[in-house]
Design a protein around this motif. Structure first.
Motif, PDB file in Angstrom:
ATOM      1  N   ASP A 174       5.598 -68.708  -0.424  1.00 21.26           N
ATOM      2  CA  ASP A 174       6.240 -69.021  -1.748  1.00 21.26           C
ATOM      3  C   ASP A 174       5.729 -67.646  -2.646  1.00 21.26           C
ATOM      4  OD1 ASP A 174       6.885 -69.723  -4.431  1.00 21.26           O
ATOM      5  OD2 ASP A 174       5.022 -71.083  -4.744  1.00 21.26           O
ATOM      6  N   TYR A 175       6.995 -67.019  -2.744  1.00 20.06           N
ATOM      7  CA  TYR A 175       6.916 -65.563  -3.561  1.00 20.06           C
ATOM      8  C   TYR A 175       7.283 -66.046  -4.842  1.00 20.06           C
ATOM      9  CZ  TYR A 175       6.622 -63.831   1.289  1.00 20.06           C
ATOM     10  OH  TYR A 175       6.488 -63.793   2.490  1.00 20.06           O
ATOM     11  N   THR A 185      15.976 -55.533  -6.643  1.00 17.50           N
ATOM     12  CA  THR A 185      17.039 -55.889  -7.525  1.00 17.50           C
ATOM     13  C   THR A 185      17.771 -57.133  -7.438  1.00 17.50           C
ATOM     14  OG1 THR A 185      17.269 -53.372  -7.984  1.00 17.50           O
ATOM     15  CG2 THR A 185      19.116 -54.810  -8.708  1.00 17.50           C
ATOM     16  N   GLY A 186      17.994 -58.010  -8.417  1.00 14.48           N
ATOM     17  CA  GLY A 186      18.787 -59.101  -8.464  1.00 14.48           C
ATOM     18  C   GLY A 186      18.208 -60.155  -7.527  1.00 14.48           C
ATOM     19  N   VAL A 187      16.810 -59.968  -7.134  1.00 13.58           N
ATOM     20  CA  VAL A 187      16.225 -61.051  -5.919  1.00 13.58           C
ATOM     21  C   VAL A 187      15.564 -62.024  -6.976  1.00 13.58           C
ATOM     22  CG1 VAL A 187      14.726 -61.298  -4.220  1.00 13.58           C
ATOM     23  CG2 VAL A 187      16.336 -59.342  -4.103  1.00 13.58           C
ATOM     24  N   LYS A 188      15.578 -63.080  -6.923  1.00 16.78           N
ATOM     25  CA  LYS A 188      14.609 -64.191  -7.501  1.00 16.78           C
ATOM     26  C   LYS A 188      13.688 -64.684  -6.927  1.00 16.78           C
ATOM     27  CE  LYS A 188      18.956 -65.522 -10.197  1.00 16.78           C
ATOM     28  NZ  LYS A 188      19.483 -66.743 -10.452  1.00 16.78           N
ATOM     29  N   PRO A 189      12.512 -64.974  -7.275  1.00 17.59           N
ATOM     30  CA  PRO A 189      11.347 -65.824  -6.868  1.00 17.59           C
ATOM     31  C   PRO A 189      11.781 -66.909  -5.728  1.00 17.59           C
ATOM     32  CG  PRO A 189      10.646 -65.514  -8.860  1.00 17.59           C
ATOM     33  CD  PRO A 189      12.314 -65.042  -8.862  1.00 17.59           C
ATOM     34  N   PHE A 190      11.588 -66.748  -4.484  1.00 22.87           N
ATOM     35  CA  PHE A 190      11.876 -67.774  -3.542  1.00 22.87           C
ATOM     36  C   PHE A 190      10.885 -68.464  -2.703  1.00 22.87           C
ATOM     37  CE2 PHE A 190      12.314 -63.676  -1.559  1.00 22.87           C
ATOM     38  CZ  PHE A 190      11.937 -63.805  -0.071  1.00 22.87           C
ATOM     39  N   ASN A 273      18.616 -65.022  -1.481  1.00 19.02           N
ATOM     40  CA  ASN A 273      17.272 -64.268  -1.996  1.00 19.02           C
ATOM     41  C   ASN A 273      16.677 -63.488  -0.700  1.00 19.02           C
ATOM     42  OD1 ASN A 273      17.194 -64.586  -4.941  1.00 19.02           O
ATOM     43  ND2 ASN A 273      16.836 -66.618  -4.383  1.00 19.02           N
ATOM     44  N   PHE A 274      16.453 -63.958   0.380  1.00 20.23           N
ATOM     45  CA  PHE A 274      15.992 -63.341   1.631  1.00 20.23           C
ATOM     46  C   PHE A 274      16.859 -62.138   1.893  1.00 20.23           C
ATOM     47  CE2 PHE A 274      15.382 -62.746   6.108  1.00 20.23           C
ATOM     48  CZ  PHE A 274      13.935 -62.629   6.024  1.00 20.23           C
ATOM     49  N   ARG A 275      18.193 -62.767   2.060  1.00 15.67           N
ATOM     50  CA  ARG A 275      19.248 -61.793   2.440  1.00 15.67           C
ATOM     51  C   ARG A 275      19.536 -60.649   1.630  1.00 15.67           C
ATOM     52  NH1 ARG A 275      22.741 -65.357   2.340  1.00 15.67           N
ATOM     53  NH2 ARG A 275      23.895 -64.592   0.634  1.00 15.67           N
ATOM     54  N   LYS A 276      19.545 -61.011   0.367  1.00 12.57           N
ATOM     55  CA  LYS A 276      19.623 -59.954  -0.475  1.00 12.57           C
ATOM     56  C   LYS A 276      18.656 -59.056  -0.496  1.00 12.57           C
ATOM     57  CE  LYS A 276      21.433 -60.839  -4.679  1.00 12.57           C
ATOM     58  NZ  LYS A 276      22.571 -59.887  -4.875  1.00 12.57           N
TER      59      LYS A 276
END
Length: 312
Positions: A174-175, A185-190, A273-276
């Motif tokens: 859990d990030y 950049t542009g990555v949200k917590p996931f 998010n992982f992919r980004k």
């Protein structure tokens, strides 16, 4: 009178061009008005070549799908990043050394340890690293043998999986927050379930290393008996402490490195998010500007996720 009126309609630059044509042989014509013997052309900037190296099939369906993962990531980069030329070499190290000519970055996604693709090419890769070529390693590719390979990885990307020190449990990470960096950049917590290695061997005091994904692994990740990958006294001594599972490094010569321990299951590439995060990292190590909002990429369909997987 008619000629005089025509000349009045010429701009200063147009008049200069006319004079240069009419009096090109006049020795008293200013140099600025003499016609040039060469044509000035503006060429598009060269694209950044990113070389993906995909390892062979080694696990069950949906696991370690190196070729499928590399092709998906390369396709996304080529589709949305006009300054990138991503190419994929499957099932092993490229036999043709020209594969790395003008490479801006290398991405390795394959089995590691004693069978790591890079083990027989450490010196040639080090030559590329000295030239500032970037290196990104995904999942098992962050594990190399302790010794020369491990030492190189500490320099090239800042850390690696060291047997009898690092561990490889499957757990849900859990990030909740991410540091500010071009890669995030542009990555949200996931939150995502995967085989997340942790307790990595990093440079002393994280010198030159920037952690990107950090969280506290659950106690259940330490349930296994001691082994080269499973558990050890050193990792148990840090139970309950934050662990870094993705990081980057900018080397003194400007070359860049990135490592991420997730990526065991092919399904993780469907997580936006992982992919980004990984696409951003690949662009960053290649010294391609990460766009505002991160590298754009469409969520792959179920059909696309099933492409290029290992036969089972």
């Amino acid at each position: 009178m008619r000629a005089f009126l025509i000349v009045l309609f010429f701009s200063a630059s147009s008049l200069g061009n006319l004079l240069s044509v009419l009096f090109s042989d006049d020795p008293f014509l200013p140099a600025s008005l003499r016609p040039s013997n060469s044509l000035t052309t503006v060429s598009a900037p060269a694209k950044k070549r990113i070389v993906f190296i995909a390892g062979a099939c080694s696990h069950g369906a949906g696991e370690h799908e190196h070729k499928a993962g590399c092709l998906l990531l390369a396709q996304r980069l080529n589709a949305t990043m006009p300054t990138v030329d991503a190419v994929v070499y499957s099932d092993g190290w490229p036999s043709d050394s020209s594969a790395f000519t003008n490479a801006a970055a290398i991405v390795i996604y394959g089995d590691g340890g004693e069978g790591h693709l890079i083990n027989q090419h450490l010196e040639s890769v080090n030559t590329l690293m000295k030239k500032g070529v970037g290196l990104a390693c995904i999942h098992y590719a962050v594990e190399v043998p302790k010794g020369p390979a491990g030492t190189y990885f500490l320099d090239w990307i800042g850390g690696y999986f060291e047997t009898f020190w690092s561990v490889n449990p499957v757990w849900t990470a859990d990030y909740k927050s991410l540091p500010k960096h071009a890669i995030t950049t542009g990555v949200k917590p996931f939150t995502i379930n995967d085989e997340w290695y942790y307790h990595m061997r990093f440079r002393p005091n994280l010198d030159g290393v920037t952690p990107l994904l950090t969280t506290v692994p659950p106690a259940s990740t330490l349930d296994r008996k001691d082994g080269p990958h499973e558990n050890n006294p050193a990792v148990r001594a840090e139970a309950g402490q934050p662990q870094h599972t993705a990081w980057c490094r900018e080397r003194p010569n400007g070359g860049r490195g990135f490592g991420i321990t997730g990526g065991h299951y092919h399904r993780v590439w469907a997580d936006d998010n992982f992919r980004k995060l990984v696409l951003n990292a690949i662009a960053w190590v290649a010294k391609v500007d990460v766009p505002t909002g991160g590298v754009p990429s469409a969520t792959p369909s179920k059909e696309e996720m099933g492409l290029n997987q290992c036969p089972h």
